[in-house]
Scaffold this active site. Structure first.
Site, PDB file in Angstrom:
ATOM      1  CB  CYS A  81      16.355 -15.692  -3.926  1.00  0.00           C
ATOM      2  SG  CYS A  81      15.532 -14.101  -3.708  1.00  0.00           S
ATOM      3  CB  CYS A 191      16.359 -10.701 -10.601  1.00  0.00           C
ATOM      4  SG  CYS A 191      14.773 -11.429 -10.091  1.00  0.00           S
TER       5      CYS A 191
HETATM    6  N1  DGL Z   1      14.319 -14.090  -7.879  1.00  0.00           N
HETATM    7  C1  DGL Z   1      14.745 -13.181  -6.919  1.00  0.00           C
HETATM    8  C2  DGL Z   1      16.154 -12.662  -7.093  1.00  0.00           C
HETATM    9  O1  DGL Z   1      16.973 -13.344  -7.656  1.00  0.00           O
HETATM   10  C3  DGL Z   1      13.797 -12.274  -6.206  1.00  0.00           C
HETATM   11  C4  DGL Z   1      12.704 -11.632  -6.958  1.00  0.00           C
HETATM   12  C5  DGL Z   1      11.735 -10.942  -6.022  1.00  0.00           C
HETATM   13  O2  DGL Z   1      11.071 -11.637  -5.283  1.00  0.00           O
HETATM   14  O3  DGL Z   1      11.652  -9.712  -6.040  1.00  0.00           O
HETATM   15  O4  DGL Z   1      16.467 -11.588  -6.635  1.00  0.00           O
END
Ligand code: DGL
Length: 272
Positions: A81, A191
């Site tokens: 993440c 993301c």
């Molecule tokens: N998948 C996540 C990232 O890479 C976070 C997305 C979220 O929860 O806003 O930032």
């Protein structure tokens, strides 16, 4: 034991976490890069999206998620993440008893692209604002080549299993409309949810930008880094064993409702 021949392996699983389903895009790469490893995936789906939250909240949620995986006996943790990396990676590395690997927006390879166009970095609002990502951008040879755009709303839809090619036109127009006609050499999916909607992003880019707009994500590089860490720490699983099942899905949300989406995202074709 003869010198240079390894006789001991570590069968414990690797822990992977994300605010929700985004880390599944990393997990897909890791399953290919590390065919003998098992993975426990934790999606903090109940608290997704992280990207609209404050740094303190993200830190607290990331710590809870990471600790729950360490308590389950994982040998290494992957923060899949970008948002949690930006807010929490230093604290996690300091506090956890296992090695921690993390994803980061892949601006480095994108900035190596030839051409005089811009590099677009799409991520959560939190990632684009936090100092860790800003420092990474400042280390690029020409930081002003990168245009950062926070895209709230996208993650909420992917969390429901929506990944259709035309399902994001409204959000993309709202967030990217100011770039109409711009020359974009590369687009960084900053993301881990965004690789699932690569077709929607490519389609929008073809209709509204000039330039090649090649897509980049940090997942393959992070899977290779995980492999290096497991090897250097003596934590690799036995390459002669093909474990089954390879993945366990855990979530802070409704597991019964969410597992079919996890399974779908694990398999859906992604290519760019
Ligand atoms: N998948 C996540 C990232 O890479 C976070 C997305 C979220 O929860 O806003 O930032």
């Amino acid at each position: 034991m003869s010198k240079g021949i390894k006789t001991e392996y570590d069968p414990r699983p690797v822990g992977v976490f994300d605010s929700g389903f985004g880390g599944v895009s990393f997990l897909r790469n890791a399953l290919i890069e590390l065919p003998s490893e098992r993975f426990i995936y934790f999606g903090d789906n109940k608290n997704a999206p992280y990207g609209d939250r404050s740094e303190e909240e993200i830190l607290c949620l990331a710590e809870n998620a990471a600790e729950s995986l360490v308590d389950r006996g994982v040998k290494t943790l992957v923060v899949a993440c970008n948002t949690a990396t930006s807010a929490a990676i230093n604290v996690l590395r300091e506090r956890l008893s296992v090695p921690v690997v993390s994803v980061e927006p892949a601006i480095k390879p994108a900035c190596r692209l030839p051409g005089g166009g811009k590099v677009l970095m799409l991520a959560t609002l939190a990632t684009t604002r936090l100092s860790r990502y800003r420092a990474l951008q400042a280390r690029m040879p020409d930081p002003s080549r990168i245009i950062n755009v926070g895209c709230p709303g996208i993650v909420d839809r992917i969390e429901k299993g929506e990944i259709g090619e035309t399902a994001f036109d409204d959000i993309l127009s709202e967030r990217l409309g100011f770039l109409e006609g711009a020359v974009i050499d590369g687009i960084v999916l900053g993301c881990t949810h965004f690789p699932f909607i690569a077709p929607a992003i490519s389609r929008y880019a073809s209709m509204h930008f000039k330039g090649e707009h090649r897509l980049f994500d940090g997942n393959a590089g992070t899977a290779r880094q995980l492999k290096r860490v497991l090897e250097s720490e003596g934590l690799s699983a036995d390459p002669a064993v093909s474990p089954a099942p390879r993945t366990v899905f855990l979530t802070s949300g409704d597991k019964e409702a969410l597992e079919p989406i996890f399974d779908m995202l694990l398999k859906v074709p992604i290519s760019y």
